[in-house]
Motif scaffolding. Structure first.
Motif, PDB file in Angstrom:
ATOM      1  N   SER A 111       0.735  -1.309  -0.016  1.00 50.43           N
ATOM      2  CA  SER A 111       0.125   0.045  -0.218  1.00 50.43           C
ATOM      3  C   SER A 111       0.805   1.419   0.071  1.00 50.43           C
ATOM      4  CB  SER A 111      -0.853  -0.159   1.305  1.00 50.43           C
ATOM      5  OG  SER A 111      -0.257  -0.146   2.426  1.00 50.43           O
ATOM      6  N   ASN A 112       2.175   1.016   0.573  1.00 52.98           N
ATOM      7  CA  ASN A 112       2.927   2.163   0.629  1.00 52.98           C
ATOM      8  C   ASN A 112       3.478   2.755  -0.950  1.00 52.98           C
ATOM      9  OD1 ASN A 112       4.475   1.004   3.498  1.00 52.98           O
ATOM     10  ND2 ASN A 112       3.115   2.744   3.189  1.00 52.98           N
ATOM     11  N   LEU A 113       3.462   1.738  -1.826  1.00 58.93           N
ATOM     12  CA  LEU A 113       3.722   1.882  -3.242  1.00 58.93           C
ATOM     13  C   LEU A 113       2.737   2.367  -3.935  1.00 58.93           C
ATOM     14  CD1 LEU A 113       6.003  -1.289  -3.392  1.00 58.93           C
ATOM     15  CD2 LEU A 113       6.779   0.908  -3.104  1.00 58.93           C
ATOM     16  N   GLN A 114       1.539   2.389  -3.626  1.00 60.28           N
ATOM     17  CA  GLN A 114       0.518   2.645  -4.570  1.00 60.28           C
ATOM     18  C   GLN A 114       0.625   3.946  -5.309  1.00 60.28           C
ATOM     19  OE1 GLN A 114      -2.501   0.993  -5.458  1.00 60.28           O
ATOM     20  NE2 GLN A 114      -1.935  -0.887  -4.276  1.00 60.28           N
ATOM     21  N   CYS A 115       1.299   5.028  -4.392  1.00 66.92           N
ATOM     22  CA  CYS A 115       1.369   6.210  -5.145  1.00 66.92           C
ATOM     23  C   CYS A 115       2.175   6.239  -6.603  1.00 66.92           C
ATOM     24  CB  CYS A 115       2.083   7.249  -4.163  1.00 66.92           C
ATOM     25  SG  CYS A 115       3.669   6.535  -3.415  1.00 66.92           S
ATOM     26  N   LEU A 116       3.170   5.006  -6.636  1.00 66.11           N
ATOM     27  CA  LEU A 116       3.928   5.198  -7.751  1.00 66.11           C
ATOM     28  C   LEU A 116       3.172   4.618  -9.056  1.00 66.11           C
ATOM     29  CD1 LEU A 116       7.190   3.519  -6.273  1.00 66.11           C
ATOM     30  CD2 LEU A 116       6.417   5.871  -6.485  1.00 66.11           C
ATOM     31  N   LYS A 117       1.890   4.273  -8.984  1.00 67.65           N
ATOM     32  CA  LYS A 117       1.038   3.574  -9.966  1.00 67.65           C
ATOM     33  C   LYS A 117       0.633   4.873 -10.678  1.00 67.65           C
ATOM     34  CE  LYS A 117      -2.008   0.528  -9.452  1.00 67.65           C
ATOM     35  NZ  LYS A 117      -2.971  -0.363  -8.813  1.00 67.65           N
ATOM     36  N   GLU A 118       0.758   6.136 -10.177  1.00 69.62           N
ATOM     37  CA  GLU A 118       0.375   7.333 -11.092  1.00 69.62           C
ATOM     38  C   GLU A 118       1.495   7.820 -11.907  1.00 69.62           C
ATOM     39  OE1 GLU A 118      -1.299  10.275  -8.332  1.00 69.62           O
ATOM     40  OE2 GLU A 118      -2.366   8.800  -7.149  1.00 69.62           O
ATOM     41  N   LEU A 119       2.551   7.284 -11.815  1.00 70.90           N
ATOM     42  CA  LEU A 119       3.875   7.879 -12.605  1.00 70.90           C
ATOM     43  C   LEU A 119       3.800   7.045 -14.097  1.00 70.90           C
ATOM     44  CD1 LEU A 119       6.295   8.174  -9.816  1.00 70.90           C
ATOM     45  CD2 LEU A 119       4.633   9.811 -10.677  1.00 70.90           C
ATOM     46  N   ASP A 120       3.120   7.548 -15.100  1.00 70.17           N
ATOM     47  CA  ASP A 120       3.107   6.795 -16.214  1.00 70.17           C
ATOM     48  C   ASP A 120       4.485   6.650 -16.809  1.00 70.17           C
ATOM     49  OD1 ASP A 120       0.572   6.731 -16.205  1.00 70.17           O
ATOM     50  OD2 ASP A 120       0.320   8.663 -16.984  1.00 70.17           O
TER      51      ASP A 120
END
Length: 246
Positions: A111-120
């Motif tokens: 869950s701490n890595l979810q933010c990286l999914k926004e980086l295309d």
């Protein structure tokens, strides 16, 4: 104490003077590459003013907070390995980021890595580095590799290993062969001559040089190697299935 060496009881704070002395640039906005490795940094200070940064190395410091990085919209390469980071959420703002190294930190869950999914643009992530004995708690998960692949389907390289694109199929084949050989209690002579990995973990990492590569010829060579490896895989599978000769 001078501005270039501004420290508190814990470590070093990034200052304008420090940035200028390390980069050789007078204008912070003109800095493109910055290496601040092993500088005892625990406060990112005014690094947010380096809005032209493209490559940043902050490895081997004492950093825990990343909010100051959110203005670095042109940053492509970021090395934060060997710090004290638990929350990487501010990195969601780095819209140009392609390569991220956070091995050797305190990231505890997927869950701490979810933010990286926004980086295309993100193609390479490193959460562990076996050569430097660096990892994160999340890497201890039994489904670590599979979950990372599901979370980041466009990822090309994970922890130094090619997982998509040209080379990934061949790399996976060698990985499977290594696993099968390790399972065999008495592999036959043809397979027992080599006990080490088929290739180093960074074999398929992209290598850049000053000369242009003949892509068409490279693809032809790759396909020939892949065909030979498929034959080798079939032979090895048959040998393992047959068991040791008595």
């Amino acid at each position: 104490m001078g501005d270039a060496e501004q420290k508190d009881l814990h470590g070093t704070k990034i200052t304008k003077q420090l940035l200028k002395s390390q980069s050789g640039e007078f204008d912070l906005e003109s800095i493109r590459i910055l290496k601040l490795q092993n500088c005892d940094i625990d406060n990112l200070g005014c690094i947010s003013e380096c809005i032209g940064l493209e490559r940043l190395d902050l490895s081997e410091n004492d950093i825990s907070l990343l909010q100051a990085l959110t203005s670095l919209k042109q940053l492509c390469f970021l090395n934060l390995s060997a710090n004290r980071i638990t929350n990487i959420d501010p990195l969601r703002e780095l819209e140009s980021l392609q390569t991220l190294n956070v091995a050797g930190n305190l990231i505890g869950s997927f869950s701490n890595l979810q933010c990286l999914k926004e980086l295309d643009s993100l193609e390479t992530i490193r959460l562990r580095d076996t050569t430097e004995n660096l990892s994160n708690p999340v890497c201890n998960s039994l489904t670590y590799r599979e979950t990372m692949r599901e979370m980041f389907p466009h990822l090309k390289t994970l922890d130094g290993e090619r997982i998509s694109g040209k080379g990934s199929e061949l790399f996976d084949m060698f990985r499977e062969l290594d696993t099968e050989i390790e399972k065999g209690s008495k592999p036959n002579h043809a397979l027992s001559q080599s006990t080490g990995p088929w290739m180093s973990t960074d074999f398929w990492d992209r290598k850049r040089s000053d000369e242009e590569v003949d892509l068409q010829q490279a693809e032809t060579n790759f396909n020939e190697i892949l065909q030979e490896c498929r034959k080798l895989n079939a032979v090895a599978t048959h040998s393992l299935a047959s068991g040791p000769k008595t």
